[in-house]
Design a protein around this motif. Structure first.
Motif, PDB file in Angstrom:
ATOM      1  N   ASP A 187       0.833  -1.202   0.000  1.00 60.67           N
ATOM      2  CA  ASP A 187       0.000   0.000   0.000  1.00 60.67           C
ATOM      3  C   ASP A 187       0.868   1.254   0.000  1.00 60.67           C
ATOM      4  OD1 ASP A 187      -2.287  -1.528  -0.022  1.00 60.67           O
ATOM      5  OD2 ASP A 187      -2.674  -1.345   2.134  1.00 60.67           O
ATOM      6  N   ALA A 188       1.977   1.208   0.749  1.00 60.09           N
ATOM      7  CA  ALA A 188       2.878   2.368   0.786  1.00 60.09           C
ATOM      8  C   ALA A 188       3.504   2.625  -0.576  1.00 60.09           C
ATOM      9  CB  ALA A 188       3.969   2.148   1.839  1.00 60.09           C
ATOM     10  N   HIS A 189       3.888   1.564  -1.286  1.00 59.95           N
ATOM     11  CA  HIS A 189       4.479   1.751  -2.612  1.00 59.95           C
ATOM     12  C   HIS A 189       3.447   2.270  -3.608  1.00 59.95           C
ATOM     13  CE1 HIS A 189       7.514  -1.353  -1.097  1.00 59.95           C
ATOM     14  NE2 HIS A 189       8.165  -0.212  -1.214  1.00 59.95           N
ATOM     15  N   TRP A 190       2.201   1.801  -3.521  1.00 50.53           N
ATOM     16  CA  TRP A 190       1.145   2.377  -4.364  1.00 50.53           C
ATOM     17  C   TRP A 190       1.008   3.872  -4.069  1.00 50.53           C
ATOM     18  CZ3 TRP A 190      -1.591   0.933  -8.524  1.00 50.53           C
ATOM     19  CH2 TRP A 190      -1.654  -0.429  -8.858  1.00 50.53           C
ATOM     20  N   GLY A 191       1.066   4.226  -2.783  1.00 52.36           N
ATOM     21  CA  GLY A 191       0.947   5.628  -2.425  1.00 52.36           C
ATOM     22  C   GLY A 191       2.064   6.485  -2.989  1.00 52.36           C
ATOM     23  N   HIS A 192       3.280   5.977  -2.988  1.00 53.13           N
ATOM     24  CA  HIS A 192       4.405   6.708  -3.579  1.00 53.13           C
ATOM     25  C   HIS A 192       4.261   6.791  -5.094  1.00 53.13           C
ATOM     26  CE1 HIS A 192       7.499   7.464  -0.406  1.00 53.13           C
ATOM     27  NE2 HIS A 192       6.654   6.698   0.265  1.00 53.13           N
ATOM     28  N   HIS A 193       3.874   5.689  -5.708  1.00 50.26           N
ATOM     29  CA  HIS A 193       3.761   5.638  -7.167  1.00 50.26           C
ATOM     30  C   HIS A 193       2.718   6.633  -7.671  1.00 50.26           C
ATOM     31  CE1 HIS A 193       3.833   3.993 -11.172  1.00 50.26           C
ATOM     32  NE2 HIS A 193       2.597   3.538 -11.090  1.00 50.26           N
ATOM     33  N   LEU A 194       1.628   6.783  -6.941  1.00 54.83           N
ATOM     34  CA  LEU A 194       0.543   7.674  -7.369  1.00 54.83           C
ATOM     35  C   LEU A 194       0.382   8.837  -6.395  1.00 54.83           C
ATOM     36  CD1 LEU A 194      -2.094   5.035  -8.550  1.00 54.83           C
ATOM     37  CD2 LEU A 194      -0.501   6.359  -9.952  1.00 54.83           C
ATOM     38  N   ALA A 195       1.507   9.337  -5.879  1.00 53.78           N
ATOM     39  CA  ALA A 195       1.467  10.499  -4.982  1.00 53.78           C
ATOM     40  C   ALA A 195       0.790  11.664  -5.699  1.00 53.78           C
ATOM     41  CB  ALA A 195       2.877  10.881  -4.551  1.00 53.78           C
ATOM     42  N   ASP A 196      -0.133  12.335  -5.004  1.00 53.52           N
ATOM     43  CA  ASP A 196      -0.983  13.290  -5.728  1.00 53.52           C
ATOM     44  C   ASP A 196      -1.255  14.554  -4.919  1.00 53.52           C
ATOM     45  OD1 ASP A 196      -2.278  14.018  -8.028  1.00 53.52           O
ATOM     46  OD2 ASP A 196      -4.179  13.054  -7.508  1.00 53.52           O
ATOM     47  N   GLU A 197      -0.284  14.962  -4.125  1.00 48.93           N
ATOM     48  CA  GLU A 197      -0.392  16.281  -3.514  1.00 48.93           C
ATOM     49  C   GLU A 197      -0.007  17.333  -4.554  1.00 48.93           C
ATOM     50  OE1 GLU A 197       1.726  16.496   0.163  1.00 48.93           O
ATOM     51  OE2 GLU A 197       1.129  14.471   0.763  1.00 48.93           O
ATOM     52  N   GLU A 198      -0.310  18.581  -4.252  1.00 48.87           N
ATOM     53  CA  GLU A 198      -0.058  19.658  -5.209  1.00 48.87           C
ATOM     54  C   GLU A 198       1.395  19.669  -5.682  1.00 48.87           C
ATOM     55  OE1 GLU A 198      -0.988  22.576  -7.758  1.00 48.87           O
ATOM     56  OE2 GLU A 198      -2.466  21.723  -6.380  1.00 48.87           O
ATOM     57  N   ARG A 199       2.335  19.429  -4.774  1.00 52.10           N
ATOM     58  CA  ARG A 199       3.755  19.480  -5.121  1.00 52.10           C
ATOM     59  C   ARG A 199       4.176  18.318  -6.018  1.00 52.10           C
ATOM     60  NH1 ARG A 199       5.193  18.397   1.071  1.00 52.10           N
ATOM     61  NH2 ARG A 199       4.805  16.162   1.184  1.00 52.10           N
ATOM     62  N   ASP A 200       3.341  17.276  -6.115  1.00 59.96           N
ATOM     63  CA  ASP A 200       3.661  16.131  -6.958  1.00 59.96           C
ATOM     64  C   ASP A 200       3.230  16.333  -8.408  1.00 59.96           C
ATOM     65  OD1 ASP A 200       4.564  14.513  -4.733  1.00 59.96           O
ATOM     66  OD2 ASP A 200       2.445  14.293  -4.186  1.00 59.96           O
ATOM     67  N   ARG A 201       2.449  17.361  -8.685  1.00 62.78           N
ATOM     68  CA  ARG A 201       1.755  17.454  -9.972  1.00 62.78           C
ATOM     69  C   ARG A 201       2.525  18.200 -11.044  1.00 62.78           C
ATOM     70  NH1 ARG A 201      -4.071  18.856  -7.079  1.00 62.78           N
ATOM     71  NH2 ARG A 201      -4.330  16.774  -6.134  1.00 62.78           N
ATOM     72  N   GLY A 202       3.512  18.999 -10.666  1.00 65.40           N
ATOM     73  CA  GLY A 202       4.301  19.702 -11.668  1.00 65.40           C
ATOM     74  C   GLY A 202       3.476  20.589 -12.576  1.00 65.40           C
ATOM     75  N   GLY A 203       2.444  21.230 -12.034  1.00 68.07           N
ATOM     76  CA  GLY A 203       1.614  22.115 -12.826  1.00 68.07           C
ATOM     77  C   GLY A 203       0.486  21.420 -13.568  1.00 68.07           C
ATOM     78  N   LEU A 204       0.350  20.112 -13.406  1.00 64.52           N
ATOM     79  CA  LEU A 204      -0.719  19.365 -14.048  1.00 64.52           C
ATOM     80  C   LEU A 204      -1.878  19.175 -13.065  1.00 64.52           C
ATOM     81  CD1 LEU A 204       1.890  18.722 -15.749  1.00 64.52           C
ATOM     82  CD2 LEU A 204       0.818  16.541 -16.305  1.00 64.52           C
ATOM     83  N   THR A 205      -2.956  18.597 -13.547  1.00 64.83           N
ATOM     84  CA  THR A 205      -4.108  18.335 -12.691  1.00 64.83           C
ATOM     85  C   THR A 205      -3.840  17.158 -11.765  1.00 64.83           C
ATOM     86  OG1 THR A 205      -5.114  16.730 -14.200  1.00 64.83           O
ATOM     87  CG2 THR A 205      -5.644  19.057 -14.578  1.00 64.83           C
TER      88      THR A 205
END
Length: 402
Positions: A187-205
């Protein structure tokens, strides 16, 4: 001052993160620590100190990776390796790599190590071979499939992350045993793989999640409104499907989304979408290295995977960094299963451990490495047989950075 090396503890995580951020020229964000803590195995991390200052570090995640024909095997997933600016060219990285690889050998756990390299020139000197690559793919919206492509009759729909995750995990786990290069995911690796906080998005949605009964897709959007109308970029994170029809249907879905100008994807080097298209030239591709593989113990590593044809050859292996691998090994394959024994016989093929790592997942041909003067055939005809045995039906691919 004398440099020292030691194994880390859980309390070292903040200092270790600061070293990693400094090495990769990132701003340190203290609240990112808890995300790291979920996958941080301090007892499998080393750091070098100059006095009390931590100046370099690196570690291992205990993972599984699918190898040709044999399914998942334990892998030392090397991660977070770096040296702070101002402390380079002092032998810090060499010391870290020696402690790590020699430690893996002494522990006898994983016979193979793998990593993603920040710079491709760094790790060959430690015995890592260029084992897999990915394609940077760009396809214009609406690109047609060739006549006869079947999409099946199942509905493709967008859902919330909470609804998507159980279905995605089930699809991924059903496919993982047969997909060379895929890693197990907690579950932790899934969370890292699909990290989705604002800082993870690089200007994307934020991520969008697409489900098919036999597959899934995950994507983001980079908005782009032009004078002639919207031409947004759709950035695929992952597509996985149990059937060819489901794979085509998921691709068709993202290619037909309104307000999109182009679909971009870091995908497998043999992604079949190029051959799904009526006009293959619409799929622009450029290739880049992904996995680098290192055989920690040649004899244990070579018997963990299966092979495509029978072979009997004596390999003379050179390995200065891990000298226990050096010497001559009789490599015999019968009905896909290998045996490896140390011998004194004359060699049929001479190569270094880097070449074996490059060929290990079946994506790099030994015959190609011979043309690059990394492998030398002694007994005529053996190299071709050996190369065929190592080759896989699919190109290896790892969609997850670690």
């Amino acid at each position: 001052m004398t440099l020292t090396l030691r194994t880390l503890t859980a309390d070292d995580l903040p200092a270790f993160q600061r070293v990693f951020d400094a090495a990769f020229l990132l701003d340190t964000q203290e609240d990112r620590l808890e995300r790291w803590r979920d996958v941080f195995e301090p007892e499998r991390h080393h750091a070098v100190f100059d006095g009390d200052e931590m100046i370099g570090g690196g570690g291992v995640q205990s993972r599984e990776m699918t190898v040709p024909g044999a399914g998942p095997v334990p892998i030392a997933a090397v991660t977070s390796v770096g040296v702070k600016p101002g402390h380079r060219r002092r032998g810090v990285l060499t010391r870290l790599m020696r402690a790590q690889l020699h430690g893996l050998h002494e522990e006898g756990r994983e016979a193979v190590a793998a990593l993603w390299a920040s710079e491709a020139g760094i790790y060959p000197r430690f015995g890592y071979g260029f084992a897999a690559q990915f394609a940077r793919l760009a396809v214009p919206r609406g690109a047609a499939f060739h006549p006869g492509v079947s999409l099946g009759g199942e509905r493709v729909r967008e859902v919330s992350r909470d609804e998507a995750m159980p279905a995605m995990k089930a699809v991924y786990e059903s496919l993982r045993p047969t997909r060379t290069g895929w890693l197990n995911r907690s579950d932790a690796h899934w969370g890292h793989h699909l990290a989705d906080e604002e800082r993870d998005r690089g200007g994307l949605t934020a991520y969008r999640y697409v489900l098919h009964p036999d597959g899934y897709a995950v994507y983001r959007i980079k908005g782009d409104w032009q004078e002639r109308g919207p031409r947004s970029e759709l950035h695929l994170r992952e597509i996985a499907a149990r059937t060819d029809e489901a794979y085509a249907a998921l691709y068709r879905y993202v290619l037909d989304l309104d307000m999109v100008g182009e679909v971009q994807f870091f995908t497998a080097s043999d992604d079949p979408v190029v051959h799904l298209l009526a006009d293959a030239r619409l799929a622009l591709r450029s290739m880049q290295d992904s996995l680098w593989v290192r055989l920690v113990d040649v004899d244990r590593a070579l018997v963990q995977r299966r092979y495509g044809s029978d072979v009997d050859a004596v390999l003379e292996v050179h390995d200065d960094f891990c000298p226990w691998n050096g010497g001559r090994w009789r490599f015999t394959v019968k009905d896909g299963t290998a045996t490896v024994q140390r011998v004194d016989d004359d060699p049929d093929v001479v190569l270094d451990v880097q070449a074996l790592g490059a060929a290990y997942l079946g994506g790099t041909k030994l015959t190609v490495l011979a043309r690059a003067q990394r492998v030398r055939e002694v007994t005529e005809g053996v190299l071709r047989t050996l190369s065929h045995a190592f080759s896989g039906d699919r190109d290896p691919h790892c969609s997850e950075l670690f």
